[in-house]
Design a protein around this motif. Structure first.
Motif, PDB file in Angstrom:
ATOM      1  N   UNK A 241       0.904  -1.334   0.250  1.00  0.00           N
ATOM      2  CA  UNK A 241      -0.040   0.108  -0.019  1.00  0.00           C
ATOM      3  C   UNK A 241       0.729   1.281  -0.120  1.00  0.00           C
ATOM      4  N   UNK A 242       2.187   1.155   0.618  1.00  0.00           N
ATOM      5  CA  UNK A 242       3.048   2.300   0.652  1.00  0.00           C
ATOM      6  C   UNK A 242       3.368   2.568  -0.760  1.00  0.00           C
ATOM      7  N   UNK A 243       3.766   1.590  -1.630  1.00  0.00           N
ATOM      8  CA  UNK A 243       4.274   2.002  -2.715  1.00  0.00           C
ATOM      9  C   UNK A 243       3.249   2.716  -3.684  1.00  0.00           C
ATOM     10  N   UNK A 244       1.958   2.489  -3.517  1.00  0.00           N
ATOM     11  CA  UNK A 244       1.009   2.752  -4.348  1.00  0.00           C
ATOM     12  C   UNK A 244       0.701   4.314  -3.977  1.00  0.00           C
ATOM     13  N   UNK A 245       0.607   4.392  -2.696  1.00  0.00           N
ATOM     14  CA  UNK A 245       0.625   5.804  -2.147  1.00  0.00           C
ATOM     15  C   UNK A 245       1.839   6.495  -2.714  1.00  0.00           C
ATOM     16  N   UNK A 246       2.900   6.423  -2.581  1.00  0.00           N
ATOM     17  CA  UNK A 246       4.099   6.925  -3.009  1.00  0.00           C
ATOM     18  C   UNK A 246       4.055   7.386  -4.561  1.00  0.00           C
ATOM     19  N   UNK A 247       3.576   6.247  -5.544  1.00  0.00           N
ATOM     20  CA  UNK A 247       3.515   6.493  -6.714  1.00  0.00           C
ATOM     21  C   UNK A 247       2.397   7.643  -6.991  1.00  0.00           C
ATOM     22  N   UNK A 248       1.418   7.588  -6.428  1.00  0.00           N
ATOM     23  CA  UNK A 248       0.241   8.682  -6.527  1.00  0.00           C
ATOM     24  C   UNK A 248       0.670  10.102  -5.998  1.00  0.00           C
ATOM     25  N   UNK A 249       1.304  10.117  -4.828  1.00  0.00           N
ATOM     26  CA  UNK A 249       1.741  11.255  -4.170  1.00  0.00           C
ATOM     27  C   UNK A 249       2.656  11.932  -5.218  1.00  0.00           C
TER      28      UNK A 249
END
Length: 392
Positions: A241-249
């Protein structure tokens, strides 16, 4: 389709070939696995993932707090989190969690109807739980496979409306001799646990229904063949979930000042994660793919498996332009091992896959010394010490 399977030009057997020009960075194909399974230790340590597709069940903030050990951590831009907790459902019988009703239905129809842990034996421990504990005792982190993938593979056969077709799909992955299967099975467990193979087989047989259509897989030879199957064809799956948040943010197009603050926050967060958790960031598991498994190895791969959907759906990405009729190859080795000596690469491939690589890179290094990278470093260290001693 951009690809087709045919006899390989480079090795004995089949390979995956482009049917038209494929541009660098493009998706060659996407594929869901026959079966997938999270690693047992990964799940035990709190990496909360869908029991079917490995999609994260934590929010990015929950994930960040667990990995950093900082329970007060607040992630900026929470709207960039992709986890949909409102869709999470559980099996009413055994309580395992799924990211959606769709995944729960797929699991139940493919294998979970037989594998649900609702029926206990006299000791109060389900045979499947006993098998998983036996596996965990011989396969510590970092994990690369799990015997539970085999369990799901056989349950898939038993639940299939066409068991013969499901068996043939399974046998597609089995193409070695009995001796090779035995060698690979022992290699998967490691020399320290060679004596555990018989015990693991016993636990395996007790956990699987002894049905006529899968009896060939329940013998010791059949079991070793299945271990070799997952050892040579299992594709690692990682979600986060962090990597997805990172990519979008990081792709929000923020003003420079805000972007700078976000970058500093992310750098500090990953420093804290490294201190508290180390390198074990993702929900990790393994899966079997029909099409991806036909791709041969090359030490200079032109394609790479990725997981763009943050679940077990595999996307094969072109690392360079691929011409029509060119073979599509991936690396069976990690990036670090690919940079090691020819002898090191070929040694690992022979030990884990029983073949000698003759790719362009290996052929160009054919005259290099037959020593492993560790031996090369030892020689350099010895030479340096010798020169230093002589100068003194």
């Amino acid at each position: 389709m951009n690809v087709e399977v045919r006899i390989s030009d480079n090795i004995k057997g089949k390979g995956l070939y482009a049917t038209k020009k494929i541009e660098k960075g493009s998706i060659i194909f996407e594929e869901d696995p026959l079966v997938s399974c999270q690693f047992p230790w990964n799940a035990l340590y709190g990496y909360n993932a869908c029991n079917h597709c490995l999609k994260p069940l934590e929010t990015a903030q929950e994930n960040a707090r667990r990995l950093t050990g900082i329970q007060s951590l607040e992630l900026p831009y929470p709207e960039c989190c992709t986890t949909e907790k409102s869709k999470i459902v559980s099996c009413s019988q055994c309580g395992v969690n799924y990211c959606s009703e769709k995944c729960q239905g797929l699991a139940y129809n493919q294998y979970h109807r037989l594998l649900c842990l609702q029926i206990m034996d006299r000791s109060g421990i389900h045979p499947l739980e006993m098998l998983e504990e036996t596996w965990k005792n011989v396969h510590y982190p970092p994990e690369s496979n799990t015997v539970m993938l085999i369990v799901r593979l056989l349950a898939r056969i038993l639940q299939s409306p066409n068991p013969d077709e499901a068996i043939q799909q399974t046998l597609q992955f089995c193409h070695r001799t009995v001796n090779e299967d035995s060698e690979l099975a022992h290699k998967l467990l490691g020399p320290k646990f060679e004596g555990m193979l018989s015990h693991l087989h016993h636990s395996f047989v007790n956990a699987i229904p002894n049905h006529e259509c899968i009896r060939q897989f329940l013998t010791m030879d059949g079991f070793q063949s299945l271990l070799a199957l997952i050892g040579t064809n299992g594709q690692g799956v990682g979600t986060s979930p962090i990597s997805q948040w990172f990519n979008k943010a990081t792709n929000m197009g923020l003003p420079d000042a805000e972007q700078e603050l976000l970058d500093k926050f992310i750098d500090k967060m990953y420093e804290d994660i490294d201190k508290h958790t180390g390198n074990f960031l993702n929900n990790e598991g393994v899966a079997l793919y029909m099409l991806q498994s036909t791709a041969n190895h090359c030490c200079i791969p032109n394609a790479e498996p990725t997981f763009l959907h943050n679940n077990h759906r595999l996307s094969l990405i072109a690392l360079k332009d691929i011409e029509p009729n060119e073979e599509i190859c991936i690396s069976y080795l990690d990036e670090c091992t690919l940079e090691r000596s020819r002898h090191s690469r070929r040694k690992e491939l022979m030990e884990n896959y029983i073949f000698a690589c003759n790719c362009q890179k290996c052929e160009s290094q054919a005259n290099d010394p037959d020593v492993t990278s560790e031996e090369e470093e030892d020689e350099k260290s010895s030479s340096s010490s010798f020169i230093e001693d002589m100068s003194n």
